[in-house]
Design an enzyme around this catalytic site. Structure first.
Site, short mmCIF file in Angstrom:
data_model
loop_
_atom_site.label_atom_id
_atom_site.label_comp_id
_atom_site.label_asym_id
_atom_site.label_seq_id
_atom_site.Cartn_x
_atom_site.Cartn_y
_atom_site.Cartn_z
N CYS A 30 34.97 34.18 41.28
CA CYS A 30 36.27 34.21 41.96
C CYS A 30 36.07 34.08 43.47
O CYS A 30 35.45 34.95 44.10
CB CYS A 30 37.01 35.50 41.63
SG CYS A 30 38.56 35.69 42.53
N LYS A 57 40.12 40.60 29.49
CA LYS A 57 40.10 41.78 30.35
C LYS A 57 40.04 43.07 29.53
O LYS A 57 40.67 43.16 28.47
CB LYS A 57 41.35 41.80 31.22
CG LYS A 57 41.44 40.62 32.14
CD LYS A 57 42.77 40.57 32.85
CE LYS A 57 42.86 39.27 33.62
NZ LYS A 57 44.20 38.82 33.81
N VAL A 70 41.79 40.23 40.26
CA VAL A 70 40.66 40.63 41.09
C VAL A 70 40.73 39.77 42.36
O VAL A 70 41.30 38.69 42.32
CB VAL A 70 39.30 40.42 40.39
CG1 VAL A 70 39.19 41.31 39.19
CG2 VAL A 70 39.03 38.99 40.03
N SER A 87 43.03 39.73 48.39
CA SER A 87 41.79 39.68 49.19
C SER A 87 42.04 39.79 50.69
O SER A 87 41.31 40.49 51.38
CB SER A 87 41.00 38.41 48.87
OG SER A 87 41.70 37.26 49.27
#
Length: 155
Positions: A30, A57, A70, A87
């Site tokens: 990712c 998951k 995530v 993020s």
């Protein structure tokens, strides 16, 4: 990150020591998680890593990340152990919480000018400075690094 196990459906939630260290839920491939890993490493912030299989998951992951995305950073020192999910939000939090190695070399009100500098930086195909905003790498540099790597992969 090369030999990590990604937890999937049926996996138990990992148990970490009660040491006050941040918990990062991530995924090896990712790019948004990579951004957070870069910032944590640049700031030398200790953290526990847990890698999540995003196709399968673990059932408990929805309790950690309400959006089941995530990266997710659990703030174990904060009351109620809140979890940050996006993020850029995580990177901004880390920059405020650990100011010793700042990501932003400019004041917040000048970030728009910094964003314009990022867009103009490679305009003539040549780099003009080692780093965008100072003698050290900052958030603009990490974003540029990510974008350049993404562009190179597409070519």
């Amino acid at each position: 990150m090369s030999d990590t196990q990604h937890l999937s459906t049926g996996s138990k939630k990992p148990i970490f020591p009660d040491d006050g260290v941040l918990k990062l839920y991530s995924m090896r491939f990712c790019p948004y998680a990579h951004r957070v890993h870069l910032v944590l490493d640049a700031k030398n912030v200790p953290h526990h890593d847990t890698y999540i299989n995003l196709r399968e998951k673990p059932e408990w992951f929805l309790q950690v990340s309400s959006s089941s995305k995530v990266p997710a950073l659990e703030l174990v020192k904060e009351p109620g152990n809140p979890v940050l999910i996006e993020s850029l939000i995580i990177c901004d939090y880390l920059d405020e919480k650990y100011p010793e190695v700042p990501l932003y070399q400019l004041k917040w009100r000048d970030l728009m000018l910094q964003d314009r500098a990022v867009k103009c930086f490679y305009l003539d195909g040549q780099t003009h400075n080692k780093y965008m905003s100072s003698r050290r790498a900052g958030n603009a540099d990490y974003n540029m690094l990510y974008n350049e790597a993404k562009r190179a992969k597409l070519e």
